[in-house]
Design a protein around this motif. Structure first.
Motif, PDB file in Angstrom:
ATOM      1  N   GLU A   1      47.652  49.104  33.361  1.00  0.00           N
ATOM      2  CA  GLU A   1      48.391  47.828  33.297  1.00  0.00           C
ATOM      3  C   GLU A   1      47.600  46.783  32.506  1.00  0.00           C
ATOM      4  O   GLU A   1      48.167  46.022  31.728  1.00  0.00           O
ATOM      5  N   GLU A   2      46.279  46.759  32.711  1.00  0.00           N
ATOM      6  CA  GLU A   2      45.462  45.806  31.953  1.00  0.00           C
ATOM      7  C   GLU A   2      45.478  46.145  30.458  1.00  0.00           C
ATOM      8  O   GLU A   2      45.638  45.265  29.606  1.00  0.00           O
TER       9      GLU A   2
ATOM     10  N   SER B   1      48.816  45.206  28.941  1.00  0.00           N
ATOM     11  CA  SER B   1      48.982  43.751  28.790  1.00  0.00           C
ATOM     12  C   SER B   1      48.255  43.235  27.557  1.00  0.00           C
ATOM     13  O   SER B   1      48.637  42.222  26.974  1.00  0.00           O
TER      14      SER B   1
ATOM     15  N   GLY C   1      36.808  51.879  41.507  1.00  0.00           N
ATOM     16  CA  GLY C   1      37.596  50.725  41.084  1.00  0.00           C
ATOM     17  C   GLY C   1      38.990  51.071  40.586  1.00  0.00           C
ATOM     18  O   GLY C   1      39.781  50.176  40.276  1.00  0.00           O
ATOM     19  N   VAL C   2      39.296  52.363  40.506  1.00  0.00           N
ATOM     20  CA  VAL C   2      40.578  52.787  39.933  1.00  0.00           C
ATOM     21  C   VAL C   2      41.627  52.992  41.018  1.00  0.00           C
ATOM     22  O   VAL C   2      41.360  53.605  42.048  1.00  0.00           O
TER      23      VAL C   2
ATOM     24  N   ASN D   1      45.964  50.625  37.582  1.00  0.00           N
ATOM     25  CA  ASN D   1      45.501  49.237  37.391  1.00  0.00           C
ATOM     26  C   ASN D   1      44.833  49.068  36.019  1.00  0.00           C
ATOM     27  O   ASN D   1      45.037  48.055  35.341  1.00  0.00           O
ATOM     28  N   LEU D   2      44.094  50.058  35.593  1.00  0.00           N
ATOM     29  CA  LEU D   2      43.479  50.029  34.274  1.00  0.00           C
ATOM     30  C   LEU D   2      44.544  50.104  33.179  1.00  0.00           C
ATOM     31  O   LEU D   2      44.505  49.367  32.195  1.00  0.00           O
TER      32      LEU D   2
ATOM     33  N   TYR E   1      35.556  50.935  36.990  1.00  0.00           N
ATOM     34  CA  TYR E   1      36.514  49.946  36.487  1.00  0.00           C
ATOM     35  C   TYR E   1      36.336  48.627  37.213  1.00  0.00           C
ATOM     36  O   TYR E   1      36.398  48.553  38.440  1.00  0.00           O
ATOM     37  N   LYS E   2      36.112  47.566  36.417  1.00  0.00           N
ATOM     38  CA  LYS E   2      36.015  46.225  36.983  1.00  0.00           C
ATOM     39  C   LYS E   2      37.103  45.379  36.340  1.00  0.00           C
ATOM     40  O   LYS E   2      37.016  45.050  35.141  1.00  0.00           O
ATOM     41  N   PRO E   3      38.162  45.039  37.085  1.00  0.00           N
ATOM     42  CA  PRO E   3      39.249  44.262  36.491  1.00  0.00           C
ATOM     43  C   PRO E   3      38.773  42.891  36.050  1.00  0.00           C
ATOM     44  O   PRO E   3      37.831  42.323  36.628  1.00  0.00           O
ATOM     45  N   GLU E   4      39.423  42.360  35.019  1.00  0.00           N
ATOM     46  CA  GLU E   4      39.043  41.035  34.531  1.00  0.00           C
ATOM     47  C   GLU E   4      39.600  39.957  35.441  1.00  0.00           C
ATOM     48  O   GLU E   4      40.687  40.105  35.989  1.00  0.00           O
TER      49      GLU E   4
END
Length: 228
Positions: free
Chosen positions: A102-103, A106, A57-58, A99-100, A225-228
């Protein structure tokens, strides 16, 4: 302990964010008023030739950097004396789960997870200080599958190595074998499973001081990793 054994025996990796203006711009970050520091675990070291494991997921990004190996313990080190705390150098890649990260950014949360995975600090062999005439004029290159992606020079650092040693040592004591990752030039981007990454450190005459290469692979198991 010999500083040359920093990968096995060093206690911490102190990394600097946004130390090249063009890199700050490419990630839409403001240029900082003082060095931005974060820590990476020494368990993230990956000796050259190894497999860098990308968690599920990364989106993994490469960041080629000059590493400074600390030679002796120091606290509140004056800039004028900082050079005597340098034992040598190494070529490193600060792998980042973009991506992780950036989340996390934020949400104003720490970046540790995005930077701290096992194998996320590929590292060259030790380069003794004596073989580096001018650390403020070294070429850093990174290729993926033979294509040049990063081609920078340490002369473009916003904060010099003595300034970094001074700044860090006013916050945390530096110890023999610690590694300072001095930031990455522009050109960062993704690394995918199956990619071959090759990096080089050169001096102003073009002489090669260090090389670093590794393969990117998909990590089996571990963090997902599972993005929201």
């Amino acid at each position: 302990m010999a500083a040359a054994a920093f990968v096995q025996q060093g206690k911490k990796i102190v990394a600097i964010g946004r130390n090249y203006g063009e890199h700050a711009k490419e990630l839409n970050n403001a240029v900082p008023k003082e060095p931005i520091i974060f820590l990476k675990p020494t368990t993230s070291y990956l000796p050259s030739g190894g497999n860098m494991e990308i968690p599920q997921g990364v989106l993994a990004h490469y960041e080629v950097e000059l590493g400074v190996v600390v030679g002796k313990r120091g606290r509140d080190v004056p800039e004028s004396e900082a050079e005597s705390y340098v034992a040598g150098y190494a070529l490193a890649v600060d792998m980042t789960a973009r991506n992780l990260q950036e989340e996390l950014k934020s949400k104003r949360l720490p970046w540790t997870t995005a930077k701290g995975f096992d194998t996320f600090t590929p590292i060259s062999s030790y380069v003794p200080k004596e073989s580096v005439a001018d650390a403020a004029n070294l070429g850093l290159t990174l290729k993926i599958n033979g294509a040049v992606k990063q081609d920078g020079n340490t002369k473009d650092m916003l904060f010099s190595i003595p300034r970094l040693i001074h700044h860090i040592s006013t916050i945390m004591t530096l110890e023999e074998g610690d590694l300072i990752l001095t930031g990455t030039p522009s050109g960062v981007g993704p690394v995918l499973p199956g990619d071959k990454v090759e990096c080089a450190l050169t001096d102003s005459t073009g002489k090669q001081l260090a090389t670093l290469h590794f393969n990117a692979v998909q990590r089996a198991g571990g963090y997902h990793y599972k993005p929201e």
